[in-house]
Enzyme design. Sequence first.
Site, short mmCIF file in Angstrom:
data_model
loop_
_atom_site.label_atom_id
_atom_site.label_comp_id
_atom_site.label_asym_id
_atom_site.label_seq_id
_atom_site.Cartn_x
_atom_site.Cartn_y
_atom_site.Cartn_z
N LYS A 151 72.29 -6.25 15.78
CA LYS A 151 71.61 -5.42 16.78
C LYS A 151 72.27 -4.06 16.90
O LYS A 151 71.59 -3.04 17.11
CB LYS A 151 71.59 -6.14 18.12
CG LYS A 151 70.69 -7.38 18.11
CD LYS A 151 70.72 -8.13 19.43
CE LYS A 151 69.78 -9.35 19.35
NZ LYS A 151 69.76 -10.12 20.60
N SER B 101 66.39 -13.10 24.23
CA SER B 101 67.18 -11.89 24.45
C SER B 101 66.34 -10.69 24.87
O SER B 101 66.81 -9.57 24.80
CB SER B 101 67.97 -11.54 23.19
OG SER B 101 67.09 -11.23 22.14
#
Length: 656
Positions: A599, A556
Site C-alpha cells: 500500500k 481495510s
Amino acid sequence: MEPGLLHKIHVIGNGIGSLFFSSFAAAKFRERLEPNKERCPPHVLQVIEEELTKLQLLEASSSEFNVTRNYLDWLTALPWGNHSDENFDVHRAQTILDEDHYGLTDVKERILEFIAVGKLRGIAQGKIICLSGPPGVGKTSIGRSIARALNRKFYRFSVGGLADVAEIKGHRRTYIGAMPGKMVQCLKNVGTANPLVLIDEIDKLGRGHAGDPASALLELLDPEQNANFLDHYLDVPIDLSKVLFVCTANVVEMIPNPLLDRMEVIAIAGYITDEKMHIARDYLEKTTREACGIKPEQVEVTDAALLGLIENYCREAGVRNLQKHIEKIYRKIALQLVRQGVSNEPPPVVGDQVVGADEATEKPVNELSEIVVEGETLIGAESEEGSHHEPASEISTEADQMQTDIPADKIPCAVDNPLDSKDEIEAEKLQETEASKIVEKVLIDTPNLSDFVGKPVFHAERIYDQTPVGVVMGLAWTAMGGSTLYIEITQVEQGEGKGALHITGQLGDVMKESAQIAHTVARAILLEKEPDSPFFVNSKLHLHVPAGATPKDGPSAGCTMITSMLSLAMNKPVKKDLAMTGEVTLTGRILPIGGVKEKTIAARRSDVKTVIFPSANRRDFDELAANVKEGLEVHFVDDYNQIFDLAFNHDRDTEK
C-alpha cells in the site's frame, strides 16, 4: 547318449550358471558398498548382508531374484553417511546471494543466520524453510542460490497436483514396477546425504484415491521425525536430518495447518519500482541480450523506457512478466538488426551465378566454357564447339601454348572473367562501403516503446488531481502488489425519511458490511459535529468503487468510506494528496490492516503526499526500507476523530 541324461546335464548346467551369476551379482554389490561400509548404519548393513545371502541362494531365472537384486541395487547406491563439505564463509555466501538476487534482505539474512549457526556448531542441521509470495518473485531461483552459497548439492521436485502417496513414501516391493519415493531417488542422484531439496508448489498438493500426500509429507518435513524417515520400498530408516528443505508456495493459507506448523515461513512481498529497475538493468536485460546474441554497443534501453515498461506494462509483484516484455523488445531488435544486415550485404555474384569460394578454387581450367583474353576466346575441353571440332587433348595443348605466349601480367586467373570481374570489383567496393558504415545503435526510449511492446496495459491510477466532494482515495492490496482506489459517494434522492444506502462496484461481502458500518458511524459523527444536520436521515446515497469489472473485497476500506460520506454531508473536499486505509468498528476504533509495504508503494506511485495508517501498523511501516518511505508524510491513528481532523481541518498541524 540317452535323452534323459542330456536333460539332467542341461538342468545341472543351468543351476551352476545361475549360482555363478548370483555370486557375480553379490560380489558386485559388495564392491559397491565397500567405500561407504564404515559410515553405513549397522541396521542397514545387517539388511544388506541378509539380502546378499538370499541372492546367492536364488536362481537367476526366478522372479524373486530380480526383486532382490533391484532392492540391493537401491540399498547399495544410497550415500550412507556421505556428506559434502559445506561452506560456512558468511561473506562468500553474501556475495553469491547478492550476485543472483537484488533486494530480498529478509531471505538473505535468514540464510546467513543458518550459515553462522553451522559455523559455530561445526555442523549444519537441516531446517525447513517455506518461501511464500506471488508468482515471479524468484522463490525457486532463491533455492538454487542458497545451495550454491552453502556448497550443497541441489535437487528440485514439484508436488503441484501430486495425489499419490507412493511418490513420497515409495511403493511396497511386492508390486510390479515398485520404486522408492522421491527422497530416496534424490539421495541416489545427488550422491550426498546433505543436499538442499527444493519442494516446489507445496500449496498445490492434490488429494486422490491413493491417499493424502500432505499427510505423508509430515514425517518428511518434521525435524523430530525425519532422522528416521521410513520409505515403504527400502523398509529401513533413513537419516534426513542433515537435509535442508526449502519449500515454495504462493498462498500460505492453502497449506494444511499441521504441515505449515513444521515450517519457518519467510514472506516475499514482491519488488518495488526501484528494485525492479535494478533487476531489469543488472540481471534481466543482460541475460536477455546475451541470449539473443546482441552486443551491448548495438542497443541502448534508456531508464525512462524501463520505468515506463514497469509502470505501464508490468505492475505485478514479480518480475516474470517484466522479463517477457524485455525478451519481446530484444527479439524485435534482433530482427531489425538482421534485416539491416541482409539488405546491406548482398552475396558475391560472378556473372549470373552465385559462386562460393570453394567452387571458385576447385574448378580446373579445362572445365571452363570460355576464357577471354584480349578479344581472343580460348575454348575449354567441355565447350560445345571444342567437342565438335577437335579432340580434348589437342585443345588442351593449344590452350597451354597460347597461355605460354601471353605475357605474365596478362595471364588471367582460371575463374577471372574480365567481363564479370568488373561486377565483382563493384560488389567488393559496395561491401567495403557498407562494412565501413557503423550499424546505427537501436535506441529504446519512451516515445518508441509502444512500437516494441504495444500499447500500455495500465494507465494512471490517479483519476483526480484534487478529489471532489464525496470522493476519497483509499489504499488496497492486490495480487499485483498494491493499488490506489477511490471511494465515491453521491446523493441520489432527498426527502423526509428517505435515508438509505445503495452499493455498486462488485464488492465482496466484507466490503458490503464495511459500507453499512461506515454509514452508521458517519451518522453518529455528523450528529456530534453538526447536531442540526438531517443529511443522513433524509438522503438516499449511492456508494461506488470504480473499476466495476474487478472484484474487490477486504477489511481495510471502512475509514475511507466514512470520510467520503462525511465529505458529501458537509459539502467539503478532503485534503489534497491524501490516502488512507484501515477498518473501523462501530465505536470508531481503527483496526490494523495487512499489506503495508504494497500500500505504501501504491501511494508513492500515485504521488500521494500524506498517508494515514492504523497505529497498530507503525512497526510494519518502520521496518520498510528508507527508499520506500521516502517523500511520504505518514500519520498513525487509533480513533476516527484523528482522521477527521487530518482530512477536513487542512490548516491544523497534527502529530505524526
